[in-house]
Design a protein around this motif. Structure first.
Motif, PDB file in Angstrom:
ATOM      1  N   ARG A  19       0.836  -1.190   0.000  1.00 50.03           N
ATOM      2  CA  ARG A  19       0.000   0.000   0.000  1.00 50.03           C
ATOM      3  C   ARG A  19       0.872   1.241   0.000  1.00 50.03           C
ATOM      4  NH1 ARG A  19      -5.187  -1.567   2.151  1.00 50.03           N
ATOM      5  NH2 ARG A  19      -5.383   0.139   3.585  1.00 50.03           N
ATOM      6  N   ARG A  20       0.369   2.251  -0.669  1.00 56.13           N
ATOM      7  CA  ARG A  20       1.088   3.517  -0.678  1.00 56.13           C
ATOM      8  C   ARG A  20       0.084   4.644  -0.519  1.00 56.13           C
ATOM      9  NH1 ARG A  20       0.414   6.163  -5.439  1.00 56.13           N
ATOM     10  NH2 ARG A  20      -0.327   4.938  -7.184  1.00 56.13           N
ATOM     11  N   THR A  21       0.571   5.784  -0.101  1.00 56.39           N
ATOM     12  CA  THR A  21      -0.287   6.939   0.090  1.00 56.39           C
ATOM     13  C   THR A  21      -0.736   7.491  -1.247  1.00 56.39           C
ATOM     14  OG1 THR A  21       0.855   7.479   2.126  1.00 56.39           O
ATOM     15  CG2 THR A  21      -0.361   9.261   1.073  1.00 56.39           C
ATOM     16  N   CYS A  22      -2.020   7.834  -1.331  1.00 53.64           N
ATOM     17  CA  CYS A  22      -2.571   8.380  -2.565  1.00 53.64           C
ATOM     18  C   CYS A  22      -3.051   9.815  -2.409  1.00 53.64           C
ATOM     19  CB  CYS A  22      -3.759   7.537  -3.046  1.00 53.64           C
ATOM     20  SG  CYS A  22      -3.248   5.919  -3.592  1.00 53.64           S
ATOM     21  N   SER A  23      -3.120  10.310  -1.192  1.00 54.82           N
ATOM     22  CA  SER A  23      -3.622  11.667  -1.000  1.00 54.82           C
ATOM     23  C   SER A  23      -2.497  12.667  -1.203  1.00 54.82           C
ATOM     24  CB  SER A  23      -4.223  11.829   0.394  1.00 54.82           C
ATOM     25  OG  SER A  23      -3.212  11.712   1.364  1.00 54.82           O
ATOM     26  N   ALA A  24      -2.879  13.930  -1.331  1.00 53.53           N
ATOM     27  CA  ALA A  24      -1.884  14.987  -1.541  1.00 53.53           C
ATOM     28  C   ALA A  24      -1.002  15.145  -0.311  1.00 53.53           C
ATOM     29  CB  ALA A  24      -2.585  16.301  -1.873  1.00 53.53           C
ATOM     30  N   THR A  25      -1.541  14.847   0.867  1.00 59.93           N
ATOM     31  CA  THR A  25      -0.745  14.935   2.084  1.00 59.93           C
ATOM     32  C   THR A  25      -0.348  13.535   2.501  1.00 59.93           C
ATOM     33  OG1 THR A  25      -2.775  14.916   3.364  1.00 59.93           O
ATOM     34  CG2 THR A  25      -1.790  17.066   2.933  1.00 59.93           C
ATOM     35  N   SER A  26       0.876  13.389   2.877  1.00 57.34           N
ATOM     36  CA  SER A  26       1.383  12.080   3.270  1.00 57.34           C
ATOM     37  C   SER A  26       0.791  11.677   4.612  1.00 57.34           C
ATOM     38  CB  SER A  26       2.904  12.132   3.373  1.00 57.34           C
ATOM     39  OG  SER A  26       3.394  10.873   3.735  1.00 57.34           O
ATOM     40  N   THR A  27       0.461  10.419   4.746  1.00 58.30           N
ATOM     41  CA  THR A  27      -0.057   9.903   6.004  1.00 58.30           C
ATOM     42  C   THR A  27       0.497   8.513   6.244  1.00 58.30           C
ATOM     43  OG1 THR A  27      -2.015   9.409   7.287  1.00 58.30           O
ATOM     44  CG2 THR A  27      -2.147   8.982   4.941  1.00 58.30           C
ATOM     45  N   ARG A  28       0.572   8.135   7.473  1.00 62.70           N
ATOM     46  CA  ARG A  28       1.007   6.798   7.854  1.00 62.70           C
ATOM     47  C   ARG A  28      -0.033   6.214   8.781  1.00 62.70           C
ATOM     48  NH1 ARG A  28       6.071   4.783   6.851  1.00 62.70           N
ATOM     49  NH2 ARG A  28       4.831   2.973   7.413  1.00 62.70           N
ATOM     50  N   LEU A  32      -0.894   4.430  13.301  1.00 63.62           N
ATOM     51  CA  LEU A  32      -1.735   5.074  14.305  1.00 63.62           C
ATOM     52  C   LEU A  32      -1.942   4.202  15.532  1.00 63.62           C
ATOM     53  CD1 LEU A  32      -4.405   6.767  12.012  1.00 63.62           C
ATOM     54  CD2 LEU A  32      -2.501   7.868  13.214  1.00 63.62           C
ATOM     55  N   ASP A  33      -2.057   2.909  15.350  1.00 61.51           N
ATOM     56  CA  ASP A  33      -2.296   2.028  16.488  1.00 61.51           C
ATOM     57  C   ASP A  33      -1.087   1.906  17.412  1.00 61.51           C
ATOM     58  OD1 ASP A  33      -0.728   0.501  14.766  1.00 61.51           O
ATOM     59  OD2 ASP A  33      -1.877  -1.340  15.102  1.00 61.51           O
ATOM     60  N   ARG A  34       0.040   2.491  17.022  1.00 55.90           N
ATOM     61  CA  ARG A  34       1.252   2.471  17.854  1.00 55.90           C
ATOM     62  C   ARG A  34       1.371   3.709  18.733  1.00 55.90           C
ATOM     63  NH1 ARG A  34       5.649   0.849  13.463  1.00 55.90           N
ATOM     64  NH2 ARG A  34       7.066   1.179  15.206  1.00 55.90           N
ATOM     65  N   ASP A  36       0.895   5.766  21.783  1.00 59.21           N
ATOM     66  CA  ASP A  36       0.600   5.312  23.139  1.00 59.21           C
ATOM     67  C   ASP A  36       0.564   6.450  24.161  1.00 59.21           C
ATOM     68  OD1 ASP A  36       3.283   5.893  23.241  1.00 59.21           O
ATOM     69  OD2 ASP A  36       3.911   3.922  23.970  1.00 59.21           O
ATOM     70  N   VAL A  37       0.202   7.607  23.704  1.00 50.96           N
ATOM     71  CA  VAL A  37       0.041   8.762  24.588  1.00 50.96           C
ATOM     72  C   VAL A  37      -1.379   9.289  24.427  1.00 50.96           C
ATOM     73  CG1 VAL A  37       2.481   9.400  24.538  1.00 50.96           C
ATOM     74  CG2 VAL A  37       0.931  10.343  22.831  1.00 50.96           C
ATOM     75  N   PRO A  38      -1.894   9.984  25.439  1.00 53.43           N
ATOM     76  CA  PRO A  38      -3.247  10.548  25.306  1.00 53.43           C
ATOM     77  C   PRO A  38      -3.332  11.422  24.053  1.00 53.43           C
ATOM     78  CG  PRO A  38      -2.467  10.744  27.553  1.00 53.43           C
ATOM     79  CD  PRO A  38      -1.298  10.285  26.729  1.00 53.43           C
ATOM     80  N   THR A  39      -4.396  11.212  23.281  1.00 51.27           N
ATOM     81  CA  THR A  39      -4.516  11.885  21.991  1.00 51.27           C
ATOM     82  C   THR A  39      -5.907  12.464  21.820  1.00 51.27           C
ATOM     83  OG1 THR A  39      -2.944  10.303  21.045  1.00 51.27           O
ATOM     84  CG2 THR A  39      -4.296  11.568  19.495  1.00 51.27           C
ATOM     85  N   LEU A  40      -5.956  13.719  21.435  1.00 47.42           N
ATOM     86  CA  LEU A  40      -7.208  14.401  21.117  1.00 47.42           C
ATOM     87  C   LEU A  40      -7.222  14.659  19.624  1.00 47.42           C
ATOM     88  CD1 LEU A  40      -9.819  15.924  21.909  1.00 47.42           C
ATOM     89  CD2 LEU A  40      -8.376  17.945  22.303  1.00 47.42           C
ATOM     90  N   VAL A  41      -8.222  14.131  18.954  1.00 49.97           N
ATOM     91  CA  VAL A  41      -8.381  14.324  17.513  1.00 49.97           C
ATOM     92  C   VAL A  41      -9.536  15.297  17.322  1.00 49.97           C
ATOM     93  CG1 VAL A  41      -8.840  13.203  15.300  1.00 49.97           C
ATOM     94  CG2 VAL A  41      -7.560  11.974  17.077  1.00 49.97           C
ATOM     95  N   LEU A  42      -9.279  16.377  16.592  1.00 55.32           N
ATOM     96  CA  LEU A  42     -10.285  17.420  16.396  1.00 55.32           C
ATOM     97  C   LEU A  42     -10.741  17.488  14.947  1.00 55.32           C
ATOM     98  CD1 LEU A  42      -8.538  20.227  18.457  1.00 55.32           C
ATOM     99  CD2 LEU A  42     -10.436  18.771  19.171  1.00 55.32           C
ATOM    100  N   GLN A  54     -11.402  12.415  10.539  1.00 56.89           N
ATOM    101  CA  GLN A  54     -10.931  12.452  11.924  1.00 56.89           C
ATOM    102  C   GLN A  54     -11.435  11.229  12.690  1.00 56.89           C
ATOM    103  OE1 GLN A  54     -12.088  15.321  10.387  1.00 56.89           O
ATOM    104  NE2 GLN A  54     -10.032  16.136  10.166  1.00 56.89           N
ATOM    105  N   ARG A  55     -12.654  10.785  12.404  1.00 51.15           N
ATOM    106  CA  ARG A  55     -13.164   9.568  13.045  1.00 51.15           C
ATOM    107  C   ARG A  55     -12.292   8.368  12.670  1.00 51.15           C
ATOM    108  NH1 ARG A  55     -17.975  11.701  11.290  1.00 51.15           N
ATOM    109  NH2 ARG A  55     -18.988  12.836  12.957  1.00 51.15           N
ATOM    110  N   PHE A  56     -11.928   8.304  11.404  1.00 51.33           N
ATOM    111  CA  PHE A  56     -11.066   7.238  10.905  1.00 51.33           C
ATOM    112  C   PHE A  56      -9.761   7.203  11.702  1.00 51.33           C
ATOM    113  CE2 PHE A  56      -7.652   5.882   8.037  1.00 51.33           C
ATOM    114  CZ  PHE A  56      -8.135   4.672   7.560  1.00 51.33           C
ATOM    115  N   ILE A  57      -9.171   8.359  11.927  1.00 44.82           N
ATOM    116  CA  ILE A  57      -7.918   8.455  12.677  1.00 44.82           C
ATOM    117  C   ILE A  57      -8.136   8.087  14.139  1.00 44.82           C
ATOM    118  CG2 ILE A  57      -6.194  10.099  13.538  1.00 44.82           C
ATOM    119  CD1 ILE A  57      -6.498  11.521  10.772  1.00 44.82           C
ATOM    120  N   ALA A  58      -9.149   8.684  14.772  1.00 44.51           N
ATOM    121  CA  ALA A  58      -9.398   8.443  16.197  1.00 44.51           C
ATOM    122  C   ALA A  58      -9.702   6.978  16.490  1.00 44.51           C
ATOM    123  CB  ALA A  58     -10.541   9.324  16.677  1.00 44.51           C
ATOM    124  N   GLU A  59     -10.385   6.316  15.581  1.00 44.42           N
ATOM    125  CA  GLU A  59     -10.715   4.903  15.787  1.00 44.42           C
ATOM    126  C   GLU A  59      -9.475   4.009  15.763  1.00 44.42           C
ATOM    127  OE1 GLU A  59     -13.542   4.141  12.700  1.00 44.42           O
ATOM    128  OE2 GLU A  59     -15.190   5.066  13.822  1.00 44.42           O
TER     129      GLU A  59
END
Length: 96
Positions: A19-28, A32-34, A36-42, A54-59
């Motif tokens: 798999r490779r990134t297809c969006s204009a902004t790079s993402t990994r 995300l599941d690694r 291990d610190v408190p995280t607030l996604v807005l 954002q739901r996709f990321i937070a999940e």
């Protein structure tokens, strides 16, 4: 938009099944599941980025908290600038 549709926006398959990134902004998102610190996604209902992203990321972040500002509170991609009081209240609640 479904989570599957969101994922297909973030990445796509290559001929070798990798798999490779297809969006204009790079993402990994595979990392995300690694986190291990408190995280607030807005997110913002009124912004140009659909809150499903954002739901996709937070999940995928263990224990992450998601807050999506309604369009009536923050109708853009910049809630900290548009409504600093509401933004600060959400961040302060998360930090307390």
């Amino acid at each position: 938009m479904t989570a599957a549709a969101t994922e297909s926006r973030w990445c796509c398959s290559t001929a070798g099944g990798r798999r490779r990134t297809c969006s204009a902004t790079s993402t990994r998102h595979d990392l995300l599941d690694r986190i291990d610190v408190p995280t607030l996604v807005l997110g913002c209902e009124g912004g140009h980025v659909d809150p499903v992203s954002q739901r996709f990321i937070a999940e995928r972040i263990p224990g992450a908290r998601l807050h999506v500002f309604p369009a009536s509170i923050a109708g853009s991609h910049f809630p900290a600038l548009e409504n600093p009081g509401e933004f600060n209240a959400v961040v302060e609640d998360f930090l307390s």
